[in-house]
Design a protein around this motif. Structure first.
Motif, mmCIF file in Angstrom:
data_model
loop_
_atom_site.group_PDB
_atom_site.id
_atom_site.type_symbol
_atom_site.label_atom_id
_atom_site.label_comp_id
_atom_site.label_asym_id
_atom_site.label_seq_id
_atom_site.Cartn_x
_atom_site.Cartn_y
_atom_site.Cartn_z
ATOM 1 N N LEU B 87 0.970 -1.063 0.004
ATOM 2 C CA LEU B 87 0.023 0.011 -0.061
ATOM 3 C C LEU B 87 0.914 1.203 -0.098
ATOM 4 N N ASN B 96 -5.765 5.238 -1.802
ATOM 5 C CA ASN B 96 -5.177 3.962 -2.354
ATOM 6 C C ASN B 96 -5.851 3.462 -3.103
ATOM 7 N N VAL B 97 -7.220 3.098 -2.765
ATOM 8 C CA VAL B 97 -8.191 2.588 -3.858
ATOM 9 C C VAL B 97 -8.512 3.469 -4.889
ATOM 10 N N VAL B 113 -15.122 3.951 -5.867
ATOM 11 C CA VAL B 113 -14.123 3.930 -4.823
ATOM 12 C C VAL B 113 -14.860 3.608 -3.494
ATOM 13 N N SER B 142 -5.654 -3.646 -0.049
ATOM 14 C CA SER B 142 -4.834 -4.044 -1.232
ATOM 15 C C SER B 142 -6.061 -4.644 -2.384
ATOM 16 N N ARG B 145 -8.167 -2.060 -3.891
ATOM 17 C CA ARG B 145 -7.356 -1.176 -4.782
ATOM 18 C C ARG B 145 -7.307 -1.939 -6.234
#
Lengths: 277, 318, 260
Positions: B87, B96-97, B113, B142, B145
């Protein structure tokens, strides 16, 4: 994704070229100068001439001597101080450590200038000596080897303390009480336990201090003047006063060799140890 | 279609060292595949090559009919959940996403998102920086994402290895659920046969950069073809037969107390429901597991046992 | 192993007196109201601190030192950060040699560099003293920049960059969006270290001074040779405060020492 060697090479190229063209080439030419005779062929005549001058010899041996003195003195003071500091609680240890390295952040000109006020003919030390009736009109301390020695010691002592501290912090816990319980005197604790375990820090600190002292400019320039020349002040004087580039090249070679040897030594020590000491 | 992802004669090398020589396999759309093998077998290298993080020495890779061999990772439409999660430590969960969608220049990404974060149950952490989250939460970020950009193939590097037993089961269900819900093709890498069995439709067992055996999870478990595969799937007793072929038995296939063979008990370990004995015989050491409610044998005791042919697996050489 | 805490503190106190005492002496000496540098000071005043700002050559050389320190450090970072990136990420052919070359400014004593540049760059090519000073300071800071940024890069996992690539970033994009934000602290620390190093630097600049172009420390050395008034002491104090202040702030807000 990082296997492309060309990309890596392109990224380091600017820095490497810059340092090479700007540093290595001019310095290389300067160093080679003393190896050229008038005809241009290789010769070490310049070195023979340099060391046949008694003034140059004096300066060379004085630099070595002062470097050695400063190194030994800082080792003694360094051990005592570092040993006391590592026994403090972490919080006060951090604060004292900050004070120890404080001088390293300060302009060496400012650092050295203070000694003029302290060591001068009417300076602090002489005032105290006169006040105690030990001398009548003050000692000449400034522009002596003693003054240079004191200045260099103050300049480089922090490096020694830092090296020794980090060695001592890496000593296995409780080895000293263990030795004491086994009946060792403080004398043998130092020579049989502490010294062997901190040998690395001593060598690192020692080389830094020794090389630093030998190649110092500002301290001998301010506190030694033209009376107590060291290698770098001699170099400066040969160039500015006598236009003597051959001697300058010889001195430069001595200084570079000093530096290279020091660095090699430190690199060796920096490698992880896997052998027994 | 069974060649949604297709590796054709792929050779992978680090400098002059070949890690994977001439590898070929195909994966169908929507399949969940495990690349299984001990560390150093080339499974992670293969996965990195599919993602485009590693160049091919030779061969080609196709995804959904498109040759991606020379495409950079950003153009391959794959997702990768790293073992360390990878990340971005300076960004929040939301950022992050959102990263992948922003890179694609998409507008109005907020609902997408938020839905992705919601689907992994982390809505209340959306504004947290990722280093503040637990390992399990980081892995779910993660995952979100990687999935939010709707990749054609989702790659997962040891997805369960950093989790404790409870979280492991939870993550297994999450992954199965994703497969059902999105129909994404998934390839995951693992060194643990139980993980591979629990998750995968199909298992590709690798050794030294080569495929040893591949097939449905159940077939692999019940019918390993080679000594290596048998050992990997828990057939701990491998003995040469009279016909020269080796045969393998699981410890619980060994019958103790009667039979044509004899051995001496060397040690015992208690496993709750059963006891496992190490028996010294003239054919070598044998491991036999017996239900714990049966009477126990003492160390040094001589015991008779049988190697039932019905439960043996005959192995090929190699 | 408890030695008495009194003996402990006495030894630490003595060492600190030796290391830091001179600064206190010079601060007090600079605050004198008299015309001579003396300790104890003759009356207290700040007039020498004010006087420093009226000395034109100090003002000029201060500006020069500032410009050198700021732009020299920036230039060193511009070529140093890519080098650090390559060293920490790639298997660069001849990496050992490259690292040796880049760190050579640390090994060669500054005075030699200054002399060499004067003799073989300024004199034959007509390069200006200022430009040469700038190049020399850049080279001097380069090893610090590379070292600090490299160690900062080594603390950042490489797989976050790979994740960025997979999510659609270009190589350059992933550097600016993912790597840079995470090594900002290291870069700032390198900047501060470079700035302080350059600003306090003497030996390199020793031979590289000409009419109207002198760094501040060189100017102070020259001034000291002719004048023995407390203005240099005052200036020394101001510079010391500046360095200590910068480092203190850097430590406070950045945890400077973890980078150096």
């Amino acid at each position: 994704m990082f296997e492309n060697r060309t990309t890596g090479l392109l990224l380091v190229l600017p820095a490497a070229l810059f340092a090479a063209v700007l540093f290595l080439v001019p310095v290389g030419i300067l160093l080679s100068e003393a190896f050229r005779s008038d005809g241009g062929s290789f010769s070490i005549q310049a070195y023979i001439d340099f060391f046949s001058s008694s003034r140059n010899n004096t300066v060379f041996w004085r630099s070595l001597k002062l470097g050695l003195y400063v190194m030994l003195t800082s080792a003694v003071i360094g051990y005592a101080t570092a040993f006391c500091i590592v026994q403090l609680k972490p919080k006060s240890r951090g604060r004292i450590f900050a004070l120890i390295i404080l001088p390293l952040m300060i302009s060496p000109v400012a650092r050295t200038y203070a000694w003029l006020v302290i060591l001068g003919r009417t300076g602090l030390v002489n005032q105290v000596l006169i006040g105690l009736g030990l001398t009548e009109d003050g000692l000449r301390i400034l522009f002596t080897e003693t003054a240079v020695f004191i200045g260099l010691l103050q300049l480089f002592l922090p490096l020694m303390i830092i090296s020794l501290m980090s060695s001592m912090e890496n000593m296995p816990r409780d080895v000293i009480p263990a030795a004491r319980v086994l009946g060792a005197s403080w004398f043998s604790v130092f020579f049989r336990v502490i010294l062997p375990l901190t040998r690395e820090g001593l060598v690192v600190g020692g080389t830094l201090v020794f090389a630093g002292s030998m190649t110092a400019y500002i301290t001998p320039a301010i506190l030694g003047g033209s009376k107590v020349l060291m290698l770098e002040t001699l170099l400066y004087q040969r160039v500015t006063v006598a236009n003597d580039y051959t001697s300058a090249s010889v001195i430069a070679m001595i200084l570079v060799m000093m530096s290279v040897v020091t660095n090699l030594l430190l690199k060796r020590l920096a490698k992880p140890r896997n052998r027994r000491v | 279609m069974s060649d949604y992802v297709k590796l054709d004669d792929v050779t992978l090398a680090y400098g002059d060292v070949v890690a994977v020589p001439n590898l070929s396999f195909e994966i169908g759309k929507g399949e969940l595949i495990a690349l299984l093998g001990p560390s150093g077998c080339g499974k992670t290298t293969t996965m990195r090559a599919i993602a485009g993080l590693m160049g091919l020495a030779s061969g080609s890779i196709h995804i959904d009919g498109r040759d991606v061999t020379n495409l950079p990772p950003s153009k391959r439409e794959v997702g990768l959940v790293f073992q360390s999660y990878a990340l971005f430590p300076h960004l929040s969960v939301y950022e992050n996403v959102a990263f992948g969608l922003k890179m694609r220049g998409e507008k109005n990404i907020k609902p997408k998102v938020e839905a992705a974060i919601e689907s992994v149950g982390l809505s209340q952490f959306a504004n947290r920086l990722t280093p503040d989250l637990s390992g399990g939460q980081q892995q779910r970020v993660s995952l979100a994402r990687s999935l939010v950009v709707e990749p054609k193939v989702l790659l997962l590097d040891e997805p369960l290895s950093n989790l404790d037993a409870r979280l492991r089961l939870e993550m297994q269900m999450v992954l199965k659920d994703i497969q059902k819900r999105t129909g994404v093709t998934m390839i995951f890498v693992t060194h643990d046969q139980s993980e591979a069995l629990a998750l995968a439709d199909r298992i590709v067992l690798m050794k030294d950069g080569k495929i040893v055996q591949s097939g449905l999870a159940e077939d692999m478990y019940n019918a390993p073809e080679t000594r290596f595969a048998a050992d990997f799937f828990g057939f701990e007793n491998i003995l040469p037969g009279e016909d020269g072929r080796e045969r393998a038995w699981r410890p619980n296939a060994i019958r103790l107390g009667e039979g044509p063979y004899e051995g001496r008990i060397r040690g015992m370990s208690f496993g709750g429901d059963y006891r496992t004995y190490v028996i010294e015989t003239d054919r070598g050491q044998i491991k036999g597991a017996v239900a714990a409610d049966l009477p126990a044998y003492a160390e040094g005791e001589t015991v008779r046992f049988d190697l039932p042919m019905a439960q043996a697996v005959a192995l090929q050489a190699g | 192993m408890k030695t008495s805490s009194f003996a402990n503190w006495t030894i630490i106190g003595l060492t600190l007196t030796f290391l830091i005492g001179p600064f206190i002496v010079i601060i007090l000496a600079a605050m004198t109201d008299g015309n001579n540098l003396a300790f104890p000071p003759e009356g207290l005043s700040l007039r020498w601190f004010v006087k420093v700002f009226t000395i034109e050559s100090f003002r000029d050389s201060f500006v020069i030192s500032m410009v050198l320190a700021i732009f020299g450090t920036l230039a060193a970072l511009v070529i140093g950060v890519p080098a650090a990136y390559a060293i920490s990420r790639y298997k660069v052919p001849g990496a050992g040699a490259v690292q040796l070359i880049v760190s050579s400014p640390l090994i060669v004593p500054g005075i030699i560099v200054g002399l060499a540049l004067l003799r073989y760059l300024v004199i034959p090519t007509g390069f200006t003293i200022f430009a040469t000073l700038f190049l020399a300071h850049t080279a001097l800071i380069l090893p610090y920049a590379v070292r600090v940024v490299t160690s900062s890069l080594q603390n950042l996992r490489t797989d976050v960059e790979e994740a960025a690539l997979i999510l659609g970033c270009s190589r350059l994009g992933s550097f600016f969006r993912v790597v840079f934000p995470n090594i900002r602290g290291g870069i700032l620390a390198a900047f501060i270290l470079g700035f302080v190093t350059s600003f306090n630097q003497v030996p390199v600049s020793l031979f590289l001074s000409g009419p109207g172009v002198r760094t501040l420390p060189i100017d102070m050395l020259a001034y000291m040779e002719t004048t023995y008034d407390p203005s240099v002491a005052a200036l020394a104090c101001l510079l010391a405060f500046m360095s200590v202040g910068i480092v203190f702030l850097a430590e406070r807000f950045l945890g400077f020492s973890k980078y150096v």
